[in-house]
Write an enzyme that holds these catalytic residues in place. Sequence first.
Site, PDB file in Angstrom:
ATOM      1  N   LYS A  29      -4.510   5.020   1.640  1.00 23.20           N
ATOM      2  CA  LYS A  29      -5.310   3.892   2.124  1.00 23.20           C
ATOM      3  C   LYS A  29      -4.802   3.458   3.506  1.00 23.20           C
ATOM      4  O   LYS A  29      -5.568   3.305   4.435  1.00 23.20           O
ATOM      5  CB  LYS A  29      -5.201   2.756   1.107  1.00 23.20           C
ATOM      6  CG  LYS A  29      -5.968   1.509   1.486  1.00 23.20           C
ATOM      7  CD  LYS A  29      -5.898   0.500   0.354  1.00 23.20           C
ATOM      8  CE  LYS A  29      -6.430  -0.850   0.810  1.00 23.20           C
ATOM      9  NZ  LYS A  29      -6.334  -1.867  -0.230  1.00 23.20           N
ATOM     10  N   GLU A  40       6.242   8.373   1.959  1.00 23.40           N
ATOM     11  CA  GLU A  40       6.258   9.591   1.141  1.00 23.40           C
ATOM     12  C   GLU A  40       5.088  10.500   1.502  1.00 23.40           C
ATOM     13  O   GLU A  40       5.246  11.713   1.688  1.00 23.40           O
ATOM     14  CB  GLU A  40       6.163   9.234  -0.352  1.00 23.40           C
ATOM     15  CG  GLU A  40       7.380   8.543  -0.922  1.00 23.40           C
ATOM     16  CD  GLU A  40       7.294   7.024  -0.836  1.00 23.40           C
ATOM     17  OE1 GLU A  40       6.565   6.512   0.053  1.00 23.40           O
ATOM     18  OE2 GLU A  40       7.974   6.354  -1.625  1.00 23.40           O
ATOM     19  N   LYS A  91      11.382  -0.497  -0.142  1.00 26.26           N
ATOM     20  CA  LYS A  91      10.886   0.349   0.953  1.00 26.26           C
ATOM     21  C   LYS A  91      11.697   0.084   2.217  1.00 26.26           C
ATOM     22  O   LYS A  91      12.088   1.006   2.933  1.00 26.26           O
ATOM     23  CB  LYS A  91       9.420   0.016   1.262  1.00 26.26           C
ATOM     24  CG  LYS A  91       8.407   0.558   0.320  1.00 26.26           C
ATOM     25  CD  LYS A  91       7.020   0.358   0.930  1.00 26.26           C
ATOM     26  CE  LYS A  91       5.925   0.476  -0.101  1.00 26.26           C
ATOM     27  NZ  LYS A  91       4.628   0.036   0.387  1.00 26.26           N
ATOM     28  N   HIS A  95       6.744  12.426 -33.217  1.00 28.98           N
ATOM     29  CA  HIS A  95       7.971  13.202 -33.455  1.00 28.98           C
ATOM     30  C   HIS A  95       9.069  12.810 -32.488  1.00 28.98           C
ATOM     31  O   HIS A  95      10.072  13.514 -32.385  1.00 28.98           O
ATOM     32  CB  HIS A  95       7.660  14.696 -33.346  1.00 28.98           C
ATOM     33  CG  HIS A  95       6.750  15.156 -34.434  1.00 28.98           C
ATOM     34  ND1 HIS A  95       7.200  15.800 -35.565  1.00 28.98           N
ATOM     35  CD2 HIS A  95       5.417  15.020 -34.592  1.00 28.98           C
ATOM     36  CE1 HIS A  95       6.175  16.059 -36.359  1.00 28.98           C
ATOM     37  NE2 HIS A  95       5.079  15.600 -35.782  1.00 28.98           N
ATOM     38  N   GLY A 152      -5.238  -0.181  -4.216  1.00 29.98           N
ATOM     39  CA  GLY A 152      -4.793   1.194  -4.472  1.00 29.98           C
ATOM     40  C   GLY A 152      -4.960   1.616  -5.915  1.00 29.98           C
ATOM     41  O   GLY A 152      -5.521   2.673  -6.228  1.00 29.98           O
ATOM     42  N   ARG A 153      -4.512   0.774  -6.843  1.00 28.60           N
ATOM     43  CA  ARG A 153      -4.567   1.154  -8.265  1.00 28.60           C
ATOM     44  C   ARG A 153      -5.971   1.039  -8.856  1.00 28.60           C
ATOM     45  O   ARG A 153      -6.172   1.317 -10.037  1.00 28.60           O
ATOM     46  CB  ARG A 153      -3.541   0.345  -9.066  1.00 28.60           C
ATOM     47  CG  ARG A 153      -3.652  -1.158  -8.900  1.00 28.60           C
ATOM     48  CD  ARG A 153      -2.414  -1.862  -9.462  1.00 28.60           C
ATOM     49  NE  ARG A 153      -2.390  -3.291  -9.177  1.00 28.60           N
ATOM     50  CZ  ARG A 153      -1.954  -3.833  -8.057  1.00 28.60           C
ATOM     51  NH1 ARG A 153      -1.522  -3.077  -7.076  1.00 28.60           N
ATOM     52  NH2 ARG A 153      -1.927  -5.139  -7.897  1.00 28.60           N
ATOM     53  N   GLU A 196       1.786  -3.347 -12.206  1.00 31.48           N
ATOM     54  CA  GLU A 196       1.760  -3.729 -10.793  1.00 31.48           C
ATOM     55  C   GLU A 196       0.845  -4.949 -10.618  1.00 31.48           C
ATOM     56  O   GLU A 196       1.060  -5.772  -9.737  1.00 31.48           O
ATOM     57  CB  GLU A 196       1.285  -2.559  -9.918  1.00 31.48           C
ATOM     58  CG  GLU A 196       1.822  -2.648  -8.499  1.00 31.48           C
ATOM     59  CD  GLU A 196       1.694  -1.348  -7.714  1.00 31.48           C
ATOM     60  OE1 GLU A 196       2.689  -0.922  -7.118  1.00 31.48           O
ATOM     61  OE2 GLU A 196       0.605  -0.770  -7.681  1.00 31.48           O
TER      62      GLU A 196
HETATM   63  C1  G6Q Z   1      -1.489   0.212  -5.638  1.00 32.27           C
HETATM   64  C2  G6Q Z   1      -0.479   0.109  -4.634  1.00 32.27           C
HETATM   65  C3  G6Q Z   1       0.241   1.394  -4.325  1.00 32.27           C
HETATM   66  C4  G6Q Z   1      -0.442   2.268  -3.311  1.00 32.27           C
HETATM   67  C5  G6Q Z   1       0.557   3.313  -2.807  1.00 32.27           C
HETATM   68  C6  G6Q Z   1      -0.036   4.264  -1.822  1.00 32.27           C
HETATM   69  O1  G6Q Z   1      -2.223  -0.675  -5.966  1.00 32.27           O
HETATM   70  O2  G6Q Z   1      -1.012  -0.508  -3.541  1.00 32.27           O
HETATM   71  O3  G6Q Z   1       0.528   2.159  -5.464  1.00 32.27           O
HETATM   72  O4  G6Q Z   1      -1.574   2.870  -3.854  1.00 32.27           O
HETATM   73  O5  G6Q Z   1       1.658   2.660  -2.244  1.00 32.27           O
HETATM   74  O6  G6Q Z   1      -0.531   3.586  -0.731  1.00 32.27           O
HETATM   75  P1  G6Q Z   1      -1.420   4.310   0.341  1.00 32.27           P
HETATM   76  O7  G6Q Z   1      -2.677   4.730  -0.307  1.00 32.27           O
HETATM   77  O8  G6Q Z   1      -1.649   3.298   1.434  1.00 32.27           O
HETATM   78  O9  G6Q Z   1      -0.640   5.487   0.830  1.00 32.27           O
END
Ligand code: G6Q
Length: 549
Positions: free
Chosen positions: A208, A214, A513, A385, A268-269, A354
């Site tokens: 996003k 990462e 971070k 199990h 994001g989620r 989250e």
């Molecule tokens: C979700 C968070 C988080 C996000 C990641 C990746 O709700 O905001 O998990 O999706 O940190 O972020 P980017 O899509 O910006 O790389």
Amino acid sequence: MQQPALTTTASFQALQSHAAEARDWQMRQLFAADPQRFPRMTTDAAGLFLDYSKNRADARTIELLLDLARERGVEAQRDAMLSGEKINLTEHRSVLHTALRMPRGKQLVVDGQDVNADVHAVLDRIRVFTDKVRNGTWLGYSGKPVTDVVNIGIGGSDLGPKMAVLALRSYAHPRLKMHFVSNVDGHDMDAVLSQVNPETTLFIVASKTFTTAETMLNAQTARKWFLCEAKEADLPRHFVAVSTNTKAVEAFGIDPDNMFPFWDWVGGRYSVWSAIGLSVALAVGFGYFSTFLEGAHAMDEHFRTAPLEQNMPVLLALIGFWNRQFLDAGSLSIAPYHQDLSRFPAYLQQLDMESNGKRVTRNGRQVDTPTCPVVWGECGTNAQHAYFQLLHQGTDVTPIDFIAALRATHDLEGHHDALLANCFAQSEAFMKGKTAEEVRAELKAQKLPEAEVEALLPHKTFPGNRPSNTILMDQLTPATLGALIALYEHKTFVQGVIWDVASFDQWGVELGKVLAKQIQGELAGEVSPAQHDSSTNGLIVMAKAAKVQ
Ligand code: G6Q
């Protein structure tokens, strides 16, 4: 709207008095006393069926919980979210993942922008692109069709697509193999690169912000690997981006024509429905991706219009609240009895924890009740199990959500009955338990000596009375998967409203971070070591020493 502290509300206090007695109720007795308990405590919506009868609750409990939902303004806040009000207060944003699955032509204008038209314009581009890749007309630099797709993203840009691609395995394109790289740990990327060929691999950089450390490192690594074989001019046929940040995508070297946008009002989620779901659309095709969106929309419509007493996300949220608050259930275990939902617990972990893993209210006051439980789980029957022992006989009460499909998407004989038998048997066992008298009678029937019977008795007794929900669908399809995810999204929303927490931000991930960036510089020797505590200093010294070996 300023909410009063939860424990001061009349409906909470009524629930608290009710719970003083209800928390000790025996479910066996509740079932014996009410033959109508199953029809009374089940509901269906959007192709899903929810049985919440195996909880320590009765009609009065539900009535009081519904009063709480009303007093906390669940309906008004739901409507505010759906209409695009900026309910994400700490980031001043609307929360409109529901707009991503609205049928074409529905009116939704936010800040003067026709959201529905924007969404469908991107969906149209996704259709054209995914059709080309799937029918083999999108060719790699040496003229071969794509065989492997690598989604590079993390958190919300990974968990949703990965979970959905696995869940819809039976609908997948036979030629396209999907891979997901999320971890900054190079072993993750290495494992994928060792399986794919640059000539036939398509990378999706899904981020996003397009700044996530990462993802950026993984994308750079993929680019370098690709350029060992191919030329810069070949990049557009092998790298596409999904992002809200056009500038950063261009700076990375991806042609904006190969960028699929989305918007800051998609968390994001909550983003699998947006272009972040590109890997899902590639795997199952745009037709099934559309039915995935339609399934979620059907649940949205149910959530929007059903009376609270039949509203599945509301009921699931209220039962979860009841167990968390009054049975001290600090965790919730998710047990999909469907191997294709193997990543669903991990997906829900992020969605719930989250969103509602917060300790202050939207106005910054300390909350006065516990909030989100720890969410975890594994597929049945594997989980049985492994850790079900603790769930049956441990000291904590852990509610469980069982999820199953009535019909399989395979035709292997005998398996599905065995699977469902286990699923239903477990929820029965958790509810009923096994009394000392029942165990004694059983051991005596085996003609064990009296002393051994008494010695074994406490070990073989099951307390039972452990709560669970069962969610059933006919089959796991794109539509029922869509509805299932939307069910949990709305459940999370309703609980957030009751706790009055800011469900749509995640500031808690920031501190780590910042520190990681600093320590990374120290490990590389670019910046002088900061004064950490002795533990962190010691660990850094060890890592630096290992580098010179
Ligand atoms: C979700 C968070 C988080 C996000 C990641 C990746 O709700 O905001 O998990 O999706 O940190 O972020 P980017 O899509 O910006 O790389």
